[in-house]
Design an enzyme around this catalytic site. Structure first.
Site, PDB file in Angstrom:
ATOM      1  N   LYS A   1      -2.241  -1.531  -3.830  1.00  0.00           N
ATOM      2  CA  LYS A   1      -3.064  -0.324  -3.753  1.00  0.00           C
ATOM      3  C   LYS A   1      -2.164   0.909  -3.837  1.00  0.00           C
ATOM      4  O   LYS A   1      -1.197   0.995  -3.070  1.00  0.00           O
ATOM      5  CB  LYS A   1      -3.839  -0.324  -2.434  1.00  0.00           C
ATOM      6  CG  LYS A   1      -4.737   0.882  -2.215  1.00  0.00           C
ATOM      7  CD  LYS A   1      -5.446   0.799  -0.861  1.00  0.00           C
ATOM      8  CE  LYS A   1      -6.391   1.991  -0.676  1.00  0.00           C
ATOM      9  NZ  LYS A   1      -7.071   1.950   0.628  1.00  0.00           N
TER      10      LYS A   1
ATOM     11  N   LYS B   1       0.858  -1.184   0.000  1.00  0.00           N
ATOM     12  CA  LYS B   1       0.000   0.000   0.000  1.00  0.00           C
ATOM     13  C   LYS B   1       0.895   1.236   0.000  1.00  0.00           C
ATOM     14  O   LYS B   1       1.664   1.453   0.940  1.00  0.00           O
ATOM     15  CB  LYS B   1      -0.906  -0.007   1.234  1.00  0.00           C
ATOM     16  CG  LYS B   1      -1.862   1.166   1.334  1.00  0.00           C
ATOM     17  CD  LYS B   1      -2.723   1.016   2.582  1.00  0.00           C
ATOM     18  CE  LYS B   1      -3.698   2.171   2.732  1.00  0.00           C
ATOM     19  NZ  LYS B   1      -4.531   2.020   3.951  1.00  0.00           N
TER      20      LYS B   1
END
Length: 324
Positions: free
Chosen positions: A248, A195
């Protein structure tokens, strides 16, 4: 003159469909929903056109629509009435995600609920863990205990998959141990282990009301310039017991999705984040692009890069496109 005739396999729509290499299915989609505790709220998020904050007492309508369109995976994000410095609402037995999960399971037992396991939506400072007052930063190890409590309470409410998004060191191992000790050894962990500290998260923070009140999240989320760091995160999370890996954001990180796909056999999940959604929607609303064609091309790019599943705010739209 000898040359290859590649156009032979592009001669008609039927031919092109027959030789198509990459496909998008409804089963690949996970639909995020922002749930608020206040009653009778269905409020469109200004920076996310077509996406709403929805109160618990109206949630059944949204779940029913998603189910009838063919969606079988939901991810809930909670917006609580009250926040504090340790994110108590995240692990309360009747917290907003816990109650949303119960509603979903009461409607459709075969709707998979993915629980976002983090504290940022529940802390009054907006960070993903407990703050060390001396360092003015998140205390990694103290936060882990609360994340375990959150995960266990979410599973007790009926969550099928735990998706920890906090990016604390050791979060997968600690949550795995906590779930196993609570008797939930068969509940999978979908790790947000890759992330990035991305500028594409802005509209999400509006929707989840989770903008940090000071500083940023760069001490625990990854530098967007780094590629090899993703491999270290992947290796750690696999060793610690993750069952699925999220990358992400998605569109600016397709190379990372492909790298992860090449290095693991666990399912890879692309998170098509809020800023990616908002840019596409804004261009479509201005008439600059064909929304359906662009959205489907974006989704195919994620699948082609190696994603097995896609978390996307476009999920309902995509199902309508596929129905056509």
């Amino acid at each position: 003159m000898q040359f290859d005739r590649h156009r032979k396999l592009r001669s008609s729509a039927t031919m092109r469909n027959m030789v198509r290499e990459t496909h998008l299915r409804k089963e690949d989609l996970i639909y995020p929903i922002f749930v608020v505790e206040k009653d009778d709220v269905k409020k469109e998020i200004k920076s996310l056109p077509g996406v709403y904050q929805i109160s618990l007492n109206l949630l059944h309508e949204e779940i029913k629509e998603a189910y009838e369109l063919g969606i079988r995976g939901l991810m809930f994000f909670g917006v609580p009435n009250e926040k504090d410095d340790v994110g108590t609402g995240a692990y309360h037995n009747h917290g907003v995600i816990q109650e949303a999960t119960r509603i979903s399971k009461s409607l459709y037992d075969d709707m998979l609920v993915v629980a976002d396991t983090c504290l940022c939506e529940y802390t009054d400072h907006g960070h993903c863990g407990v703050i060390d007052p001396d360092k003015k930063d998140v205390d990694n190890d103290k936060s882990l205990d609360l994340l375990v409590k959150t995960a266990v309470s979410q599973v007790e409410a009926g969550a099928d998959i735990i998706a920890p998004s906090n990016m604390m060191d050791g979060f997968v191992a600690t949550i795995r141990k906590g779930l196993d000790e609570a008797g939930y050894e068969y509940v999978p962990i979908m790790s947000y282990g890759i992330k990035y500290a991305s500028s594409f998260f802005g509209p999400f923070r509006d929707a989840a009301e989770s903008t940090p009140s000071f500083g940023d999240r760069k001490t625990y989320q990854m530098d967007p310039a780094n590629r090899l760091e993703a491999f270290r995160e992947l290796e750690s999370d696999l060793k610690e017991g993750c069952d699925m890996m999220i990358v992400k954001p998605a569109l600016s990180y397709l190379d990372i999705i492909r790298d992860v796909r090449n290095r693991t056999n666990v399912p890879v999940v692309a998170y098509n984040v809020s800023g990616e959604y908002s840019m596409t929607k804004a261009a479509a609303l201005n008439g600059w692009i064909d929304e359906e064609k662009v959205v489907m091309e974006q989704m195919i790019s994620m699948k082609r890069a190696g994603a097995d599943m896609i978390i996307t705010y476009f999920a309902k739209d995509i199902c309508r496109y596929l129905n056509q």
